[in-house]
Design a protein around this motif. Structure first.
Motif, mmCIF file in Angstrom:
data_model
loop_
_atom_site.group_PDB
_atom_site.id
_atom_site.type_symbol
_atom_site.label_atom_id
_atom_site.label_comp_id
_atom_site.label_asym_id
_atom_site.label_seq_id
_atom_site.Cartn_x
_atom_site.Cartn_y
_atom_site.Cartn_z
ATOM 1 N N ILE A 1 47.232 35.153 35.822
ATOM 2 C CA ILE A 1 46.675 36.499 36.005
ATOM 3 C C ILE A 1 47.642 37.414 36.739
ATOM 4 C CG2 ILE A 1 44.329 35.595 36.015
ATOM 5 C CD1 ILE A 1 44.249 35.999 39.023
ATOM 6 N N GLU A 2 48.753 36.832 37.234
ATOM 7 C CA GLU A 2 49.796 37.602 37.930
ATOM 8 C C GLU A 2 49.236 38.414 39.084
ATOM 9 O OE1 GLU A 2 52.208 39.777 35.183
ATOM 10 O OE2 GLU A 2 52.783 38.016 34.034
ATOM 11 N N ASN A 3 48.384 37.782 39.852
ATOM 12 C CA ASN A 3 47.849 38.372 41.083
ATOM 13 C C ASN A 3 47.994 37.353 42.197
ATOM 14 O OD1 ASN A 3 46.264 39.839 38.804
ATOM 15 N ND2 ASN A 3 45.875 41.086 40.610
ATOM 16 N N ASP A 4 48.431 37.804 43.372
ATOM 17 C CA ASP A 4 48.657 36.915 44.500
ATOM 18 C C ASP A 4 47.438 36.940 45.417
ATOM 19 O OD1 ASP A 4 49.510 35.435 46.638
ATOM 20 O OD2 ASP A 4 51.299 36.629 47.065
ATOM 21 N N PRO A 5 46.718 35.818 45.554
ATOM 22 C CA PRO A 5 45.530 35.801 46.422
ATOM 23 C C PRO A 5 45.859 36.105 47.880
ATOM 24 C CG PRO A 5 46.116 33.578 45.753
ATOM 25 C CD PRO A 5 46.937 34.503 44.922
ATOM 26 N N ASN A 6 47.083 35.823 48.319
ATOM 27 C CA ASN A 6 47.468 36.157 49.689
ATOM 28 C C ASN A 6 47.414 37.655 49.937
ATOM 29 O OD1 ASN A 6 48.298 33.616 51.113
ATOM 30 N ND2 ASN A 6 49.622 33.441 49.314
ATOM 31 N N GLU A 7 47.618 38.419 48.887
ATOM 32 C CA GLU A 7 47.612 39.878 49.025
ATOM 33 C C GLU A 7 46.186 40.421 49.019
ATOM 34 O OE1 GLU A 7 50.099 41.650 46.103
ATOM 35 O OE2 GLU A 7 51.943 40.674 46.823
ATOM 36 N N TRP A 8 45.370 40.024 48.016
ATOM 37 C CA TRP A 8 44.027 40.625 47.961
ATOM 38 C C TRP A 8 43.086 40.046 49.018
ATOM 39 C CZ3 TRP A 8 44.427 37.385 43.258
ATOM 40 C CH2 TRP A 8 43.509 36.318 43.215
ATOM 41 N N ARG A 9 43.449 38.877 49.598
ATOM 42 C CA ARG A 9 42.618 38.298 50.656
ATOM 43 C C ARG A 9 43.194 38.514 52.047
ATOM 44 N NH1 ARG A 9 41.923 32.381 47.685
ATOM 45 N NH2 ARG A 9 40.180 32.916 46.292
ATOM 46 N N ALA A 10 44.182 39.357 52.142
ATOM 47 C CA ALA A 10 44.930 39.511 53.400
ATOM 48 C C ALA A 10 44.031 39.875 54.577
ATOM 49 C CB ALA A 10 46.031 40.564 53.231
ATOM 50 N N GLU A 11 43.017 40.707 54.339
ATOM 51 C CA GLU A 11 42.164 41.187 55.433
ATOM 52 C C GLU A 11 40.833 40.454 55.511
ATOM 53 O OE1 GLU A 11 43.429 43.324 57.524
ATOM 54 O OE2 GLU A 11 45.253 43.503 56.299
ATOM 55 N N TRP A 12 40.669 39.413 54.734
ATOM 56 C CA TRP A 12 39.386 38.711 54.697
ATOM 57 C C TRP A 12 39.198 37.798 55.897
ATOM 58 C CZ3 TRP A 12 38.143 36.723 49.061
ATOM 59 C CH2 TRP A 12 38.156 37.819 48.180
ATOM 60 N N ASP A 13 37.948 37.689 56.330
ATOM 61 C CA ASP A 13 37.568 36.685 57.320
ATOM 62 C C ASP A 13 37.125 35.454 56.543
ATOM 63 O OD1 ASP A 13 36.604 35.094 59.314
ATOM 64 O OD2 ASP A 13 35.078 36.497 60.032
ATOM 65 N N LEU A 14 37.981 34.462 56.443
ATOM 66 C CA LEU A 14 37.690 33.287 55.624
ATOM 67 C C LEU A 14 36.518 32.474 56.151
ATOM 68 C CD1 LEU A 14 41.227 31.950 54.627
ATOM 69 C CD2 LEU A 14 39.733 33.532 53.416
ATOM 70 N N ALA A 15 36.152 32.677 57.435
ATOM 71 C CA ALA A 15 35.018 31.948 57.993
ATOM 72 C C ALA A 15 33.718 32.328 57.290
ATOM 73 C CB ALA A 15 34.898 32.209 59.488
ATOM 74 N N GLU A 16 33.695 33.486 56.641
ATOM 75 C CA GLU A 16 32.503 33.950 55.949
ATOM 76 C C GLU A 16 32.531 33.585 54.459
ATOM 77 O OE1 GLU A 16 32.197 38.105 56.654
ATOM 78 O OE2 GLU A 16 31.855 37.902 58.813
ATOM 79 N N THR A 17 33.495 32.758 54.072
ATOM 80 C CA THR A 17 33.628 32.331 52.677
ATOM 81 C C THR A 17 33.701 30.806 52.622
ATOM 82 O OG1 THR A 17 36.055 32.214 52.561
ATOM 83 C CG2 THR A 17 35.028 34.401 52.320
ATOM 84 N N PRO A 18 33.546 30.214 51.446
ATOM 85 C CA PRO A 18 33.707 28.756 51.310
ATOM 86 C C PRO A 18 35.169 28.345 51.159
ATOM 87 C CG PRO A 18 33.024 29.681 49.226
ATOM 88 C CD PRO A 18 33.024 30.825 50.215
ATOM 89 N N LEU A 19 36.091 29.307 51.242
ATOM 90 C CA LEU A 19 37.506 29.025 51.005
ATOM 91 C C LEU A 19 38.134 28.278 52.174
ATOM 92 C CD1 LEU A 19 38.451 32.555 49.592
ATOM 93 C CD2 LEU A 19 37.880 30.501 48.280
ATOM 94 N N THR A 20 39.087 27.403 51.851
ATOM 95 C CA THR A 20 39.800 26.655 52.890
ATOM 96 C C THR A 20 40.978 27.445 53.440
ATOM 97 O OG1 THR A 20 41.133 25.561 51.188
ATOM 98 C CG2 THR A 20 39.134 24.436 51.933
ATOM 99 N N ASP A 21 41.639 28.228 52.601
ATOM 100 C CA ASP A 21 42.754 29.082 53.025
ATOM 101 C C ASP A 21 42.901 30.198 51.993
ATOM 102 O OD1 ASP A 21 44.342 28.105 50.806
ATOM 103 O OD2 ASP A 21 44.727 26.317 52.019
ATOM 104 N N ARG A 22 43.865 31.087 52.208
ATOM 105 C CA ARG A 22 44.015 32.250 51.333
ATOM 106 C C ARG A 22 44.611 31.902 49.969
ATOM 107 N NH1 ARG A 22 42.410 36.101 54.622
ATOM 108 N NH2 ARG A 22 42.955 35.944 56.838
ATOM 109 N N THR A 23 45.128 30.698 49.821
ATOM 110 C CA THR A 23 45.674 30.288 48.526
ATOM 111 C C THR A 23 44.690 29.426 47.739
ATOM 112 O OG1 THR A 23 46.737 28.337 49.487
ATOM 113 C CG2 THR A 23 48.027 30.389 49.414
#
Length: 361
Positions: free
Chosen positions: A277-299
């Motif tokens: 998809i040629e999109n970097d999750p580190n960029e679109w998730r840069a300002e996210w509080d991951l504690a409020e998501t099920p994600l382990t890290d920004r990648t």
């Protein structure tokens, strides 16, 4: 099971076991509470305490206790996660704690024999399809409600008949203009008109997805945006919102609930390929509080609702150099909701779910 026809002018007494109490997020202003209940025939339903009295603030609903509710009315008007079956204005004044009645021993009184308002159970409806609906607010981060169809838009709908080996069709918009939304809704209406199914399964964490779909369809039809109008298409089904079962069993996620019921289920969060998809999750998730998501890290390549919304904006704006890959990614988010839905519906936990019929204003 069936009960006597009830309406606002015909109050009656009904006995329910209160299984869980949830404060309504839609009506915090008046403190409305939703009581998840079970009747003597094990059919699950809900009672909304719509206008709590001051005394209700200190009243404690005790989980697992039985109550007889009086001045209780059939309701199709309260918008929460699904359509509540009944409503009372004050819990403290209109209910009385009782001894547990004999479960699975329905009354054979003349009143119950003459009843004419069936609440079908999911197990009694064999022809079922699953339906997933995704919506976005029309502008800003305002609350989405079927009471305000101008305040949101339908972005995708997936319909799965559960009886074919092929992937279910996903109708997904490719652009932000209303033309694409109109075409999407016309496809949905046509499919619903042609299906032989009588029960539709959904999972709604906030506003009921069917109510959102029906209200938005009516909004566009009134504005002469739709080529084809069919006001009755949504009234011909029974809707089983399985998120109501999730609330009872402390699950807000259909995938986690399905996995708890069946250890072999393969359903999981859909994943994306950053290179495709040629999109970097580190960029679109840069300002996210991951504690409020099920994600382990920004990648983490799991695709969450927040990811979907972010990538959708890029898709609508035409910023992607690989639009087909991004479209496939977005469609996978929608279709992934239906496998756990089907799995949950096959278990006994869903057998006694009451399915109120959709009544549109």
């Amino acid at each position: 099971m069936s009960i006597r026809a009830l309406n606002q002018q015909n109050p009656d007494n009904l006995r329910f076991r209160v299984d869980q109490v949830v404060s309504s997020e839609v009506s915090k202003a008046n403190g409305m509470k939703i009581l998840y209940c079970t009747d003597i025939e094990r059919t699950q339903t809900r009672v909304a305490v719509t206008s709590p009295s001051p005394e209700d603030n200190s009243f404690e609903w005790q989980q697992g206790q039985w109550y007889e509710f009086n001045q209780i009315t059939r309701s199709h008007e309260i918008q929460t996660a699904g359509t509540p079956a009944f409503a009372i204005t004050s819990g403290n004044k209109n209910c009385e704690r009782i001894e547990p009645p004999a479960i699975d021993s329905p009354s054979r009184s003349e009143e119950s024999i003459a009843s004419n308002m069936p609440i079908p159970k999911l197990s009694e409806r064999s022809d079922r399809i699953g339906l997933a609906v995704t919506v976005i607010p029309a502008s800003g981060e305002q609350a989405i409600s079927p009471d305000n169809p101008a305040g949101y838009e339908i972005t995708a709908v997936c319909i799965d008949s559960f009886d074919t080996p092929t992937d279910p069709p996903v109708y997904h918009r490719a652009a932000a203009d209303s033309h694409d939304e109109r075409i999407l809704l016309e496809h949905v209406v046509e499919d619903l008109r042609q299906t032989d199914a009588r029960t539709i399964l959904t999972w709604s964490n906030t506003s009921d997805s069917i109510e959102l779909l029906a209200s938005r369809h009516q909004q566009l039809a009134d504005g002469n945006i739709l080529y084809r109008e069919n006001d009755d298409v949504f009234d011909g089904f029974y809707y089983a919102d399985l998120s109501r079962l999730g609330v009872r069993h402390n699950y807000t996620d259909s995938i986690k609930m399905a996995q708890s019921l069946d250890g072999d289920i393969t359903a999981e969060y859909p994943r994306f390929d950053p290179d495709a998809i040629e999109n970097d999750p580190n960029e679109w998730r840069a300002e996210w509080d991951l504690a409020e998501t099920p994600l382990t890290d920004r990648t983490d390549t799991r695709l969450t609702k927040q990811d979907y919304r972010t990538l959708l904006e890029s898709h609508f704006a035409g910023n992607s150099t690989t639009p087909d890959a991004l479209a496939t990614c977005l469609q996978s988010f929608v279709s992934a909701q239906l496998e756990p839905l089907h799995s949950i519906s096959t278990h006994n936990v869903a057998a006694h779910l009451g399915c109120p019929r959709l009544i549109t204003a």
